[in-house]
Design an enzyme around this catalytic site. Structure first.
Site, short mmCIF file in Angstrom:
data_model
loop_
_atom_site.label_atom_id
_atom_site.label_comp_id
_atom_site.label_asym_id
_atom_site.label_seq_id
_atom_site.Cartn_x
_atom_site.Cartn_y
_atom_site.Cartn_z
N ALA A 70 -3.97 -7.79 -3.62
CA ALA A 70 -3.53 -6.44 -3.96
C ALA A 70 -4.72 -5.51 -4.16
CB ALA A 70 -2.69 -6.47 -5.23
N GLY A 71 -4.50 -4.24 -3.81
CA GLY A 71 -5.49 -3.20 -4.13
C GLY A 71 -4.70 -1.97 -4.52
N HIS A 72 -4.66 -1.66 -5.79
CA HIS A 72 -3.85 -0.54 -6.29
C HIS A 72 -4.76 0.59 -6.76
CE1 HIS A 72 -0.23 -3.43 -7.19
NE2 HIS A 72 -0.63 -3.44 -5.93
N LYS A 108 3.02 10.20 -0.25
CA LYS A 108 2.18 10.65 0.86
C LYS A 108 2.89 11.58 1.86
CE LYS A 108 -1.41 7.93 1.77
NZ LYS A 108 -2.35 6.81 2.02
N VAL A 109 3.83 12.38 1.37
CA VAL A 109 4.48 13.34 2.27
C VAL A 109 3.47 14.33 2.84
CG1 VAL A 109 6.90 13.39 1.55
CG2 VAL A 109 5.21 14.62 0.25
N ARG A 151 2.42 -28.86 -6.89
CA ARG A 151 2.27 -29.45 -8.23
C ARG A 151 0.92 -30.11 -8.46
NH1 ARG A 151 7.93 -32.49 -7.65
NH2 ARG A 151 6.81 -33.13 -5.79
N ALA A 178 -7.36 -0.89 0.76
CA ALA A 178 -8.05 -0.75 -0.52
C ALA A 178 -8.75 -2.06 -0.90
CB ALA A 178 -7.05 -0.35 -1.61
N LYS A 238 -0.56 4.29 -8.22
CA LYS A 238 -0.48 5.67 -8.71
C LYS A 238 0.78 5.86 -9.56
CE LYS A 238 0.58 10.38 -7.59
NZ LYS A 238 0.32 11.62 -6.90
N ASP A 297 0.81 -1.22 0.00
CA ASP A 297 0.00 0.00 0.00
C ASP A 297 0.84 1.27 0.00
OD1 ASP A 297 -2.22 -1.65 0.10
OD2 ASP A 297 -2.29 -1.61 2.29
N LYS A 350 1.86 2.16 -5.13
CA LYS A 350 2.42 1.62 -6.38
C LYS A 350 1.52 1.91 -7.58
CE LYS A 350 2.39 -2.41 -4.37
NZ LYS A 350 2.11 -2.09 -2.97
N GLN A 396 1.97 -6.08 -3.17
CA GLN A 396 2.41 -6.19 -1.78
C GLN A 396 3.70 -5.37 -1.59
OE1 GLN A 396 1.41 -9.55 -3.35
NE2 GLN A 396 -0.49 -8.56 -2.84
N THR A 440 2.37 14.10 -3.53
CA THR A 440 1.77 14.99 -2.53
C THR A 440 0.24 14.90 -2.44
OG1 THR A 440 1.72 16.75 -4.17
CG2 THR A 440 3.63 16.68 -2.70
P1 GDP Z 1 -0.72 0.35 -3.58
O1 GDP Z 1 -1.32 -0.93 -3.10
O2 GDP Z 1 0.76 0.41 -3.33
O3 GDP Z 1 -1.04 0.66 -5.02
O4 GDP Z 1 -1.36 1.49 -2.68
P2 GDP Z 1 -2.92 1.63 -2.26
O5 GDP Z 1 -3.70 2.10 -3.44
O6 GDP Z 1 -3.39 0.42 -1.56
O7 GDP Z 1 -2.81 2.74 -1.14
C1 GDP Z 1 -2.30 3.99 -1.38
C2 GDP Z 1 -3.38 5.02 -1.01
O8 GDP Z 1 -2.79 6.29 -0.90
C3 GDP Z 1 -4.45 5.16 -2.07
O9 GDP Z 1 -5.66 5.47 -1.43
C4 GDP Z 1 -3.98 6.31 -2.92
O10 GDP Z 1 -5.02 7.00 -3.56
C5 GDP Z 1 -3.36 7.19 -1.85
N1 GDP Z 1 -2.25 8.02 -2.30
C6 GDP Z 1 -1.30 7.77 -3.25
N2 GDP Z 1 -0.39 8.75 -3.27
C7 GDP Z 1 -0.74 9.63 -2.33
C8 GDP Z 1 -0.17 10.85 -1.84
O11 GDP Z 1 0.88 11.32 -2.28
N3 GDP Z 1 -0.84 11.50 -0.82
C9 GDP Z 1 -1.99 11.00 -0.28
N4 GDP Z 1 -2.56 11.68 0.71
N5 GDP Z 1 -2.54 9.86 -0.71
C10 GDP Z 1 -1.92 9.18 -1.71
P1 IMO Z 2 -0.89 -4.18 -2.23
O1 IMO Z 2 -0.45 -4.75 -3.56
C1 IMO Z 2 -0.94 -4.53 2.11
C2 IMO Z 2 -0.95 -8.57 3.77
C3 IMO Z 2 -2.18 -9.03 4.50
C4 IMO Z 2 -1.57 -9.99 5.49
C5 IMO Z 2 -0.45 -10.64 4.68
C6 IMO Z 2 -0.84 -11.95 4.02
O2 IMO Z 2 -2.19 -3.46 -2.29
O3 IMO Z 2 0.22 -3.40 -1.61
P2 IMO Z 2 -2.46 -12.69 2.05
O4 IMO Z 2 -3.82 -12.25 1.66
O5 IMO Z 2 -1.42 -12.47 1.00
O6 IMO Z 2 -2.44 -14.10 2.57
O7 IMO Z 2 -2.06 -11.78 3.32
O8 IMO Z 2 -0.12 -9.71 3.67
N1 IMO Z 2 -1.19 -8.09 2.38
C7 IMO Z 2 -1.14 -6.80 2.03
N2 IMO Z 2 -0.96 -5.70 2.77
N3 IMO Z 2 -1.07 -4.43 0.76
C8 IMO Z 2 -1.21 -5.53 0.00
O9 IMO Z 2 -1.19 -5.49 -1.34
C9 IMO Z 2 -1.30 -6.79 0.63
N4 IMO Z 2 -1.47 -8.05 0.19
C10 IMO Z 2 -1.39 -8.83 1.28
O10 IMO Z 2 -2.82 -7.94 5.12
O11 IMO Z 2 -0.96 -9.29 6.54
MG MG Z 3 -2.86 -1.59 -1.83
#
Ligand code: GDP
Ligand code: IMO
Ligand code: MG
Length: 428
Positions: free
Chosen positions: A38-40, A330-331, A142, A298, A17, A12, A15, A223, A413
């Protein structure tokens, strides 16, 4: 060349963005591991969209997006994601390919995930319960099913064989599957049929042909490095190699093809699920961070644990990944603080001060040693260049670049695509 973009913390980092921001420089964007855990998040033109399995280059029409062989794909989630994208009118059957060698997550994998977590009780991993661990277990054992198998007339038979094994395990764990499985299976087979309209390919050929043609590929990590199956805070990890090396096995490319490695990190730390987190703030400051950063998962909506930036952990992640450029996210979340801490070392229970992550981090309480910085307490909305940064932020950035020995090429930012402070990468 293949550039790799990955998270240096516990996921989280933002990535999605940055993949979206960098995507116009590439002809191919590919996911190489993970799955619907994952949640991007991408934000642009007032839209906010969360992708789970589909690469974050999907909103750029001229980019080919590949779900690589290293991914575990849930057809049900895939269908929902495609349905969710329909309003954008994207040419999805043309610019999305799925590797025939990607593993399939079955409905029983999700149930097994829940059964294993239940059995662990207080020691649970805090899995997203998307079936990731059990699907990778079957791959390594396997006996898993792969995307290419859906084209075989024997698919149903293969499915039944594996599900029989799963049911036995569920029964041994006293986990009731009878109430939910029939409907999930119906959805699963409908989703499998739906998936057949997409390009199911030997994507290792596509990727290597693209490289031979001089195209640029961006490998999108999911992750984060501290969740890596080998180097993360085991057993509180995910079940794949989230590190740079995973891009080679997860796409079928040679290590010598790797170019830049973009390491993404937040200006602080978060973690969802269980496991060690030395700089975690369980006080009001942590609460303020969660609120300012909207730190809720996410994928699962769970509140994320928050804490100060952890340099020993960051240095470790940079080392195992061969990071060449850093991206700090996220500074703006730190705007509210008058003092900001960075953990530079750990003190171990025997009084030793170290910069290294101890092997037994899960069982050892390490005390973070902090260096304090003055906060900038300034809105950063109108800051678009490094020389426009408030002096306190510039000091924070310089300290990190010096300590980490790498340039911070981008600073983000706000969630929006446009909100980015960019400078040309320094020579490393
Ligand atoms: P990822 O899994 O690495 O793609 O990240 P996520 O989408 O799960 O979480 C990042 C969160 O931070 C999302 O809600 C983005 O919209 C938000 N985000 C990304 N860049 C920034 C930033 O520079 N500032 C703030 N405040 N939020 C951000
Ligand atoms: P993105 O790609 C944050 C965490 C789970 C748990 C551990 C194992 O959005 O950054 P799993 O479902 O893989 O068995 O969970 O890993 N986890 C994440 N935490 N961002 C993620 O993906 C994650 N994917 C798994 O919360 O602690
Ligand atoms: Mg995420």
């Amino acid at each position: 060349m293949v550039d790799v973009l990955l998270g240096l913390q516990w996921g989280d980092e933002g990535k999605g963005k940055i993949v979206d921001v960098l995507a116009p420089q590439y002809q191919v964007v590919a996911r190489f591991q993970g799955g619907p855990n994952a949640g991007h998040t991408l934000e642009f033109d007032g839209f906010k969209h969360v992708l789970h399995q589909i690469p974050s280059g999907i909103f750029r029409n001229d980019i080919l997006n590949i779900i690589g062989n290293g991914v575990v794909l849930d057809p049900i989630v895939f269908k929902k994601e495609i349905d969710g994208l329909s309003k954008y009118n994207l040419p999805l059957t043309q610019n999305l390919q799925i590797s025939k060698k990607a593993s399939i997550i079955l409905p029983t994998h999700r149930l097994l995930d829940a059964a294993y977590e239940q059995a662990k009780g207080a020691a649970k991993i805090g899995s997203t319960l998307r079936g990731i661990g059990p699907a990778y277990q079957d791959k390594v054992g396997r006996q898993g099913l792969r995307v290419g198998d859906v084209l075989s007339p024997n698919f149903r038979k293969q499915y039944d064989t594996l599900v029989t094994i799963h049911k036995t395990i569920l029964e041994q764990n006293n986990f009731d599957y009878t109430s939910t499985l029939p409907q999930a299976e119906e959805e699963f087979f409908a989703a499998v049929e739906f998936m057949k309209q997409f390009q199911l390919t030997n994507s290792e050929y596509t990727v290597n042909q693209a490289l031979n043609d001089g195209k640029k590929i961006l490998a999108e990590g999911a992750q984060g490095s501290l969740l890596d199956i080998d180097f993360g805070s085991y057993p509180f990890v995910t079940s794949s190699n989230t590190m740079t090396a995973g891009a080679c096995t997860g796409l079928g490319i040679a290590p010598r093809q790797i170019g830049e490695v973009y390491g993404i990190f937040k200006a602080y730390c978060t973690r969802v699920g269980s496991g060690p987190f030395p700089t975690e703030l369980l006080d009001e400051t942590g609460e303020q961070m969660r609120k300012a950063g909207n730190e809720f998962g996410a994928t699962t909506g769970r509140p994320r644990r928050c804490g100060w930036l952890d340099l020993p952990a960051l240095k470790y992640a940079i080392m195992i990944n061969g990071v060449t450029q850093l991206v700090m996210m996220k500074v703006d979340v730190l705007n509210i603080f008058d003092q900001i801490n960075i953990c530079t070392h750990y003190e171990l229970p025997d009084g030793t001060v170290t910069e290294q992550l101890p092997y037994d981090l899960c069982d050892t309480t390490v005390t973070p040693i902090y260096k304090s910085f003055d906060g900038w307490q300034t809105d950063l909305t109108n800051v678009h260049a490094f020389d426009e940064m408030p002096s306190q932020l510039a000091a924070y950035v310089s300290f990190l670049e010096e300590s980490l020995g790498l340039p911070i090429s981008f600073i983000s930012t706000s969630p929006d695509r446009e909100a980015i402070i960019h400078r040309q990468a320094l020579t490393v």
